[in-house]
Design a protein around this motif. Structure first.
Motif, PDB file in Angstrom:
ATOM      1  N   THR A   1      29.371  35.909  38.562  1.00  0.00           N
ATOM      2  CA  THR A   1      27.865  36.503  39.326  1.00  0.00           C
ATOM      3  C   THR A   1      26.293  35.886  39.512  1.00  0.00           C
ATOM      4  O   THR A   1      26.651  34.852  38.493  1.00  0.00           O
ATOM      5  CB  THR A   1      28.314  37.667  38.119  1.00  0.00           C
ATOM      6  OG1 THR A   1      29.400  38.065  37.823  1.00  0.00           O
ATOM      7  CG2 THR A   1      26.760  38.678  37.722  1.00  0.00           C
TER       8      THR A   1
ATOM      9  N   HIS B   1      32.504  36.053  45.657  1.00  0.00           N
ATOM     10  CA  HIS B   1      33.759  35.627  45.151  1.00  0.00           C
ATOM     11  C   HIS B   1      34.498  35.276  46.306  1.00  0.00           C
ATOM     12  O   HIS B   1      34.479  35.203  47.554  1.00  0.00           O
ATOM     13  CB  HIS B   1      34.775  37.135  45.046  1.00  0.00           C
ATOM     14  CG  HIS B   1      34.674  38.037  46.194  1.00  0.00           C
ATOM     15  ND1 HIS B   1      35.648  38.782  47.132  1.00  0.00           N
ATOM     16  CD2 HIS B   1      32.899  38.410  46.747  1.00  0.00           C
ATOM     17  CE1 HIS B   1      35.133  39.466  48.131  1.00  0.00           C
ATOM     18  NE2 HIS B   1      33.858  39.060  47.720  1.00  0.00           N
TER      19      HIS B   1
ATOM     20  N   VAL C   1      35.792  28.598  46.003  1.00  0.00           N
ATOM     21  CA  VAL C   1      34.535  28.359  44.654  1.00  0.00           C
ATOM     22  C   VAL C   1      34.689  27.145  44.668  1.00  0.00           C
ATOM     23  O   VAL C   1      33.647  26.875  44.247  1.00  0.00           O
ATOM     24  CB  VAL C   1      35.644  30.051  43.853  1.00  0.00           C
ATOM     25  CG1 VAL C   1      33.983  29.278  42.703  1.00  0.00           C
ATOM     26  CG2 VAL C   1      35.167  30.931  44.074  1.00  0.00           C
TER      27      VAL C   1
ATOM     28  N   GLY D   1      36.031  39.828  36.519  1.00  0.00           N
ATOM     29  CA  GLY D   1      34.909  40.962  36.919  1.00  0.00           C
ATOM     30  C   GLY D   1      34.178  42.420  35.906  1.00  0.00           C
ATOM     31  O   GLY D   1      34.258  43.093  36.027  1.00  0.00           O
TER      32      GLY D   1
ATOM     33  N   VAL E   1      27.702  39.409  43.569  1.00  0.00           N
ATOM     34  CA  VAL E   1      29.117  38.811  42.395  1.00  0.00           C
ATOM     35  C   VAL E   1      29.745  38.102  44.207  1.00  0.00           C
ATOM     36  O   VAL E   1      30.076  38.038  45.416  1.00  0.00           O
ATOM     37  CB  VAL E   1      29.758  40.027  42.341  1.00  0.00           C
ATOM     38  CG1 VAL E   1      31.608  39.100  42.675  1.00  0.00           C
ATOM     39  CG2 VAL E   1      29.668  40.489  42.147  1.00  0.00           C
TER      40      VAL E   1
ATOM     41  N   LEU F   1      33.459  32.100  51.818  1.00  0.00           N
ATOM     42  CA  LEU F   1      33.176  32.881  50.435  1.00  0.00           C
ATOM     43  C   LEU F   1      33.039  34.402  51.083  1.00  0.00           C
ATOM     44  O   LEU F   1      32.309  34.470  51.729  1.00  0.00           O
ATOM     45  CB  LEU F   1      32.411  32.722  48.915  1.00  0.00           C
ATOM     46  CG  LEU F   1      33.222  30.994  48.616  1.00  0.00           C
ATOM     47  CD1 LEU F   1      32.052  30.630  47.955  1.00  0.00           C
ATOM     48  CD2 LEU F   1      34.713  31.218  47.999  1.00  0.00           C
TER      49      LEU F   1
ATOM     50  N   GLN G   1      35.585  34.524  40.773  1.00  0.00           N
ATOM     51  CA  GLN G   1      34.287  35.598  41.180  1.00  0.00           C
ATOM     52  C   GLN G   1      33.883  34.891  40.297  1.00  0.00           C
ATOM     53  O   GLN G   1      33.617  34.462  39.589  1.00  0.00           O
ATOM     54  CB  GLN G   1      34.387  36.650  41.363  1.00  0.00           C
ATOM     55  CG  GLN G   1      34.489  36.766  40.304  1.00  0.00           C
ATOM     56  CD  GLN G   1      35.188  38.271  40.973  1.00  0.00           C
ATOM     57  OE1 GLN G   1      35.752  39.408  41.165  1.00  0.00           O
ATOM     58  NE2 GLN G   1      33.887  39.770  39.566  1.00  0.00           N
TER      59      GLN G   1
ATOM     60  N   HIS H   1      42.101  34.478  43.580  1.00  0.00           N
ATOM     61  CA  HIS H   1      40.857  34.643  43.413  1.00  0.00           C
ATOM     62  C   HIS H   1      39.967  34.748  42.634  1.00  0.00           C
ATOM     63  O   HIS H   1      40.731  34.207  41.661  1.00  0.00           O
ATOM     64  CB  HIS H   1      41.494  36.587  43.256  1.00  0.00           C
ATOM     65  CG  HIS H   1      39.138  37.213  43.740  1.00  0.00           C
ATOM     66  ND1 HIS H   1      38.623  37.236  44.330  1.00  0.00           N
ATOM     67  CD2 HIS H   1      38.612  37.371  42.026  1.00  0.00           C
ATOM     68  CE1 HIS H   1      37.620  38.444  44.131  1.00  0.00           C
ATOM     69  NE2 HIS H   1      37.502  38.403  42.556  1.00  0.00           N
TER      70      HIS H   1
END
Length: 533
Positions: A59, A94, A100, A262, A92, A80, A57, A55
């Protein structure tokens, strides 16, 4: 002059250093490479190659608070997903790290940090894809780890004369004793402390009994955050000394330290949860969740939005400005580098415009606690002192437009701290920790001092036909611009590693320390429309 050991060499050379050690299969260009403390963090970690974590991510700040359909479609087209809540101006994005990386055109690698943590990161700052221009205003970092620490009184001397300020002396020093004598003790108010460490109830019981105060029995939310290290004990006892009838709440903040990038989303969730459980409470924070050179303003959107919601419900929030004398971006256990301009920075959360950032002072009183003088706190041999400075992330708020700073002559950026209180361990507050009488220290002492005074002022305001403080910074700067009584004691001496204290506002001690009886009357005048204009 105190604290000038780095002023000349740092303040005159504030530059961004681009790392010459990027490690990725796609070497970053000078234009896109992230420099400064971010680059130091990656250079001090071991590059493990393209990320194999499950994972990653980042923002994103949105152009408005409507549903971001173009972002949702773009994310789906690039394997995504998007997390967005109705009414928020952030989201967000992710997915798997390689997706990504492909979608944003930057490398995403795994790194092994100096503390043994494994995290993903990109040495490059991604650009907003063309398809998202107009929908996305700014991208956050692709970074799975947030350097963090809790300001805590690790160096508490045992040989301070008189063992520090007693509760009565602390009230006297900041001219709150007349309010206490009139029965304003924080009754009906709640102070919430966000903490990474725990406390021993025996220390709290001893402190309350020793000074004839009501029992100190905090409400604990989320279980003990960890072993007692002194920070939350200091916070609770200092606040109880000032506002002995306020309800004190300790919130376990360790769950914000998630390994998937996060952290700021989790802080926002925690803020919302506390706001729901204790609406209108006063908050005190002494946690460093990253410096402002590591992140972007987009990363802080979840925290900022949650803070705004809490303030709309009457919350007033105080955060310690930091104890590194203006060098909040120095890596400590996370990364090492020679002292230099890249160390200059602010505590990211304390720099939020809605947060009252609290700096530190050295306080002088007579034997009865009467205020004599204050200056900016600096301890050059220990590389400690009050932090503050010029924000990289936030523009100058309207309420701060009339103050000046040498490093921001055009009044473009948010300045911190806003106010200050005693932080020097040689002039601090007497506390009880680990069965010993010690002396509190750091801006992590200054923040709960202000939080407790806010509880007392709230009680006074309500009793005299006013209302609670809520978002406080606009009011503080209005008082400083001209009021019927001298609500602040201006601090014009001392320095830290970057700046020199000066008459009026300065980025070490802010507007100064409080003259509480005068300040609360000024605030009541503002609420009644009787303040000078």
């Amino acid at each position: 002059m105190l604290g000038c050991w780095l002023v000349a060499c740092l303040a005159a050379a504030i530059v961004v250093v681009v790392s010459d050690r990027p490690s990725s299969s796609q070497p970053p260009t000078d234009r896109d490479a992230i420099g400064g403390p971010y680059a130091h963090l990656l250079a001090s970690s071991t590059d493990l190659g393209p990320s194999h974590l499950d994972h990653a991510q980042l923002t994103v700040a949105l152009s408005n608070a409507t549903r971001p359909e173009p972002l949702i479609r773009w994310a789906a087209d690039n394997a995504l997903a998007v997390r967005w809540q109705h009414g928020e101006d952030w989201a967000v994005v992710h997915g798997a790290p390689h997706d990504v990386a492909d979608a944003f055109g930057v490398p995403v690698h795994d790194y092994l940090g100096m503390q043994g943590q494994t995290f993903y990161a990109s040495p490059q700052q991604p650009a907003i894809p063309k398809a998202l221009l107009g929908t996305v205003a700014e991208l956050g970092r692709i970074l799975g780890y947030t350097p963090h620490h809790e300001s805590r009184p690790d160096l508490i001397p045992l040989d301070v004369p008189e063992k520090g300020l007693t509760p009565s002396a602390l009230l006297t020093a900041y001219n709150a004793a007349p309010l206490a004598a009139a029965g304003y003790t924080g009754k009906g108010q709640t102070i919430v402390f966000y903490s990474f460490d725990g406390y021993d109830q025996a220390d709290l019981d001893y402190f309350a009994d020793a000074f004839g105060l009501p029992p100190l029995k905090p409400v604990l939310v989320g279980g003990q955050p960890g072993k007692p290290h002194g920070e939350i004990v200091q916070d609770l006892e200092v606040a109880h000394a000032i506002a002995p009838d306020a309800r004190l709440v300790v919130v376990n903040a360790r769950n914000t330290l998630v390994p998937n990038g996060g952290t700021y989303v989790e802080i926002g969730k925690l803020f919302d949860s506390v706001d729901t459980q204790f609406p209108g409470a006063i908050w005190s924070l002494s946690i460093g969740w990253g410096c402002d050179a590591i992140v972007t303003a987009a990363d802080l959107k979840p925290v900022q939005a949650a803070l705004q919601r809490a303030m709309a419900h009457g919350t007033t929030a105080f955060d310690a400005s930091g104890d590194t004398a203006g060098l909040e971006c120095k890596g400590g256990k996370d990364y090492s580098s020679p002292p230099g301009p890249d160390d200059i920075g602010l505590d990211a959360i304390a720099s939020l415009p809605g947060m009252v950032s609290v700096g530190g002072t050295t306080l002088s009183t007579d034997e009865k606690g009467q205020w004599l003088a204050e200056q900016a706190w600096i301890d050059s041999p220990q590389s400690l002192g009050s932090s503050g400075g010029v924000s990289r992330l936030f523009p100058r708020p309207a309420w701060q437009r009339n103050v000046a700073a040498v490093r921001d002559p055009d009044a473009q950026s948010r300045l911190t701290p806003d106010v200050s209180a005693v932080a020097d361990p040689f002039t601090g507050v007497r506390i009880r920790f680990d069965g010993q009488d010690l002396v509190g220290a750091g801006t992590s002492q200054s923040a709960p001092i202000w939080a407790a005074f806010a509880a007392v002022m709230n009680q006074y305001l309500i009793a005299n036909g006013g209302h609670t403080l809520g978002e406080l910074n606009p009011l503080l700067y209005r008082v400083a611009a001209g009021a019927n009584s001298p609500g602040f004691r201006d601090i014009g001496e001392g320095a830290n590693a970057v700046d020199v204290a000066a008459p009026g506002y300065d980025p070490i001690t802010g507007l100064g320390s409080p003259n509480i009886e005068a300040l609360v009357r000024d605030l009541l005048d503002i609420q009644r429309g009787r303040a000078p204009r």
